[in-house]
Structure formats: C-alpha cells, structure tokens
Motif scaffolding. Sequence first.
Motif, short mmCIF file in Angstrom:
data_model
loop_
_atom_site.label_atom_id
_atom_site.label_comp_id
_atom_site.label_asym_id
_atom_site.label_seq_id
_atom_site.Cartn_x
_atom_site.Cartn_y
_atom_site.Cartn_z
N VAL A 91 23.54 21.88 -17.31
CA VAL A 91 24.40 22.18 -16.32
C VAL A 91 25.67 21.01 -16.37
O VAL A 91 25.63 20.09 -17.20
N ASP A 92 26.86 21.66 -15.75
CA ASP A 92 28.06 20.53 -15.73
C ASP A 92 27.84 19.93 -14.61
O ASP A 92 26.98 19.42 -13.87
N GLU A 93 28.82 18.88 -14.20
CA GLU A 93 28.99 17.69 -13.13
C GLU A 93 28.91 18.33 -11.87
O GLU A 93 28.64 17.67 -10.88
N THR A 94 29.30 19.72 -11.98
CA THR A 94 29.17 20.34 -10.48
C THR A 94 28.04 20.94 -9.99
O THR A 94 27.65 21.38 -9.00
N GLY A 95 27.05 20.98 -11.16
CA GLY A 95 25.58 21.67 -11.02
C GLY A 95 25.69 23.01 -11.47
O GLY A 95 24.50 23.77 -11.17
N GLN A 96 26.68 23.57 -12.02
CA GLN A 96 26.72 24.91 -12.37
C GLN A 96 26.21 25.02 -13.62
O GLN A 96 26.19 24.26 -14.60
N PRO A 97 25.39 26.10 -13.87
CA PRO A 97 24.58 26.11 -15.26
C PRO A 97 25.58 26.24 -16.41
O PRO A 97 26.48 27.08 -16.27
#
Length: 503
Positions: A91-97
């Motif tokens: 995931v990225d730092e925003t929590g998006q996969p």
Amino acid sequence: MSISRRNVLFGVGGALVAGAAGGGAGYAIGRGHEPEPPPDPGAAAEPKYRSRPDLRTLPDVTITVPAAGTVAGSIFLTPASGAGLWGPLVVDETGQPVWFRKVADPATVAIDLKAQVYRGKPVLTWWEGTIGGTGGQGVGQGEFVIADRAYREIARVRAAGTEQADQHDMVITPRNTALFWVYDPIPYDLSALGGPADGVLHDGVIQEVDVATGEKVFEWRAKDHVGLDESYAPLPQGDAAHLPYDYFHANSVGLAADGNLIVSARHTWACYKIDRRSGEVLWRVGGKKSDFAVDERTAFSWQHDFRQRRDGSWGLFDNGAGITEERDYSRGLVFTLDETARTATFVAEYVHPDRLSAPTQGSFRELADGGSFVGWGQMPHFSEHHPDGTVRLAGHLPPDNQSYRAYKAEWTGTPADQPALGLRVENGGVVVSASWNGATGVARWRARWGTQPGALNGGAVEEPRSGFETTLRIPGTPEYVVADALDAGGAVLGTSSAIPVRV
C-alpha cells in the motif's frame, strides 16, 4: 522413534490462534474448514473495485497519523484474518493498495512480504504455506517465493531434505543464497526437565541454500549450541506432554556487518551472534546466560527481528509479552554492545502512540534517514518514526486482521499484465473504473471510446490517478471503451482490452 514434521504439524482451522505446546505464544493462523458464506447480494452489486471485483474482501488500511516528513517508500503487509483474501499486499502512504496477490492454493497464508535484492536486481519475497501445529504453535510448513519487478515468479526457495521452510524469516545474502529457519521435531529425552524420556523437541535449524540450485551450503542446529536450560518456555504438560517442546522458537536470522550470523530466539529472550563458518556462538545478549551486562532499560523479552543498524548499534522488536507479561507495552529497541567491556547500553525506544502491547509477532527496521518503521504484529498496526522517536506516519489493518511484520521500502513495479477496466452505464453516460494492480508509475488515466475495438476515435477523457482505482466519465453510450495508463509525461505505460458497453 520416527518423527516427521507431518506427524506433528497441521494447519490450524478457524480464526486466529496464539499459543504453543509448552505455553509458547507464536503466530498461528489458517483457513477454517467451513466454507465462506456466499457474498452479500448488496456487496456483489457494489464491489469495492469495479475494475477488480475479485478483490471484494481486500482489507482496508486506515491511516491514523497522516504522513509528514516521511522517507519515500511503499508499505509491505501480509494481512491475515479468519476470513477474506490472503496474500502479500503493498500500500502507499495513504493506505491505498498498490499491489495484491491472492495466495496460491494449496497454501493457506502468506507471510513476511519484503523488498530484497537477488542477482543485483530488486525483487519481492514472501513465504507461502500452512502455519499452525499441535498446540497452536507458530510454526510453518512452506516455501519462499521470489518475484521480479513485473511480479513474475522467478524462484521458489525450499528447505533442503525432507523438511519444509518455516515462515519466520528469509534473507537473501550477497552470495545469492537464502538464509531461513526450519523447525525440526526430533526425539529427545526430556526427563531431566521433568518431561517424558520419549519426548519430542523442536530444534531450530538455520539452513543456507543456494537460490538457483537449491543446494544446501550451511546448516546450524540450536540444540548443539544452546541448552534447554536457557528457555523460559514451560514444558508441555498432561495430555500434551508428547507434543514438541519449543524451547528455542527462532524468529529472525540475518547478517552482522562482519558477515557473521545474528539470530533471535523468542523463548530464550536472547539474541545470538554465530560464526558463519564454524557455527560457534560468539556471544549472546539477553536471557539467562547473557555475555553482556544488560541494564534495566535495555532488557527485553519474547522479542523479534534482531538486526544491526548502519551505525553499528543493534535493534529489535521487544514484545515484552508472550507466555508472561514483562512490560505493559511493546517497543522498537535500539542499544549498543561493547564487545570488550561486555556491556549493553540503551540508546532509544520507539513506542506506538497508543502504547500497544503485541504478545506475538512484530518487526523493527531502520530507514534511510535514521528513522525507524515498526510493525506491531498481533496488533494490526504500523508506524513510522523520526530518529528522535516521534511518530510521522501511523496506520492499521482492520481489527480482525494481523500482519506478522510490516516494512517500508522504495519499490517500482511494472506489471506484465494489462490494466483492468470496469464499466457501468449511469445517467445517460458511462462510468469508467480503471486500475492496474502493481503499477507504480501511473500518474493519469485516459479513457477512449468508439464504434469498434480497432477504431476508438470517438473521443477521450483524462483524470489524475486517484488511488488504486480511478473513475472517469464518458458522455453518451459508445460501443467500446479502452483505458490507457499514462506516466507523468503523458506516455502510455499500458492499455486495457477494449470492453463493450452493455446497456
């Protein structure tokens, strides 16, 4: 007495299990024997990602402390729960996969996804298999997967001989070998400890295997170097007396700056430095026979993930809880070792804002700027810290999940497959949902349409990438739609198949 791992290990059915024969707390999880309930009709009508309806139950990652002053990188997790999808997740730092792969049958779970280097190139590695065992031990039977930037499997690392690789750790060395653990159940006379003379011992075995050939180049056995009197784990009792005594419970292996091996053993509360050639224990820190004087602030218990840091100091994840509770919160711990004076000196601790206590699992790794990234194991949280310990990013999986470890590293993925596309007709137009599992270079999406798959000249719209899936809207109802993934300069990175619009 003939014993094999298959005689004493099995996949744990049901939800999360913590514990071990002999009282040892570990990581144990498996699929239940009951079939999953049918998808909720409402959920089926409104999938999480229209372009990837197969990811219906992919767990959400919630960010509780937004990124501020973080180092660049993606977050690597292996979510596990009693239901839903199982597999490695970035995931990225925003929590998006960024990328997810469902674990391949017949494995039941994936563990320890991380970025490594093999033959000079970046790769992803993770473990697949079954975790569990008699008494709920956190012991694995499986193998490690190595995948390239395109997420193509390029190797599987298996234990040499008849055993299977344990899940706790795998490190690819500069020699292009793999270091990992095998839990080997062997006949053992436990009467000196009050157990049965025909007892069973779980021996912690390091194997070093050449990745390309599978040849074993080194092996080390805990029982030959570490006495059972060092253990804090009680013997199995009663009906469980003949279950394997997990006296050592190895959970990390790695390389010190001088090339020797460093390992962590949860059940002895100790970390060991081992001569790479002879197998001799050069020193142990912590536990009942520490070669170093350890002060109160440095003392650790039930720990994981012992590593040497760039400045020569040492770090580990101090659970502080397991079979017993020794500390009311877990922490990332940094200390120095004076090998001449034989003293251990506290440097710093890294604590979650909620002062979490993780009785099992966990990880603690240094970042490029001297900060640290912590995976809170049984507690489904992760956090990134400045060098002074303050939190600059925090998040978590859903409460019914856990991730054995969590890491952060820079990763560039270039999938070999095509982008995915989902369409629905709405209010006289077409809503386009576009995604590309694993692609890290997409900056914008473009939707094109027309009357035939080879003649998509009816028009085009663009939108900036907005998380795993980006939504675009097309006026009217054309016959076919295609989506292009664009980089920051507008170049096409990949194109989906042309999909017909069904009204």
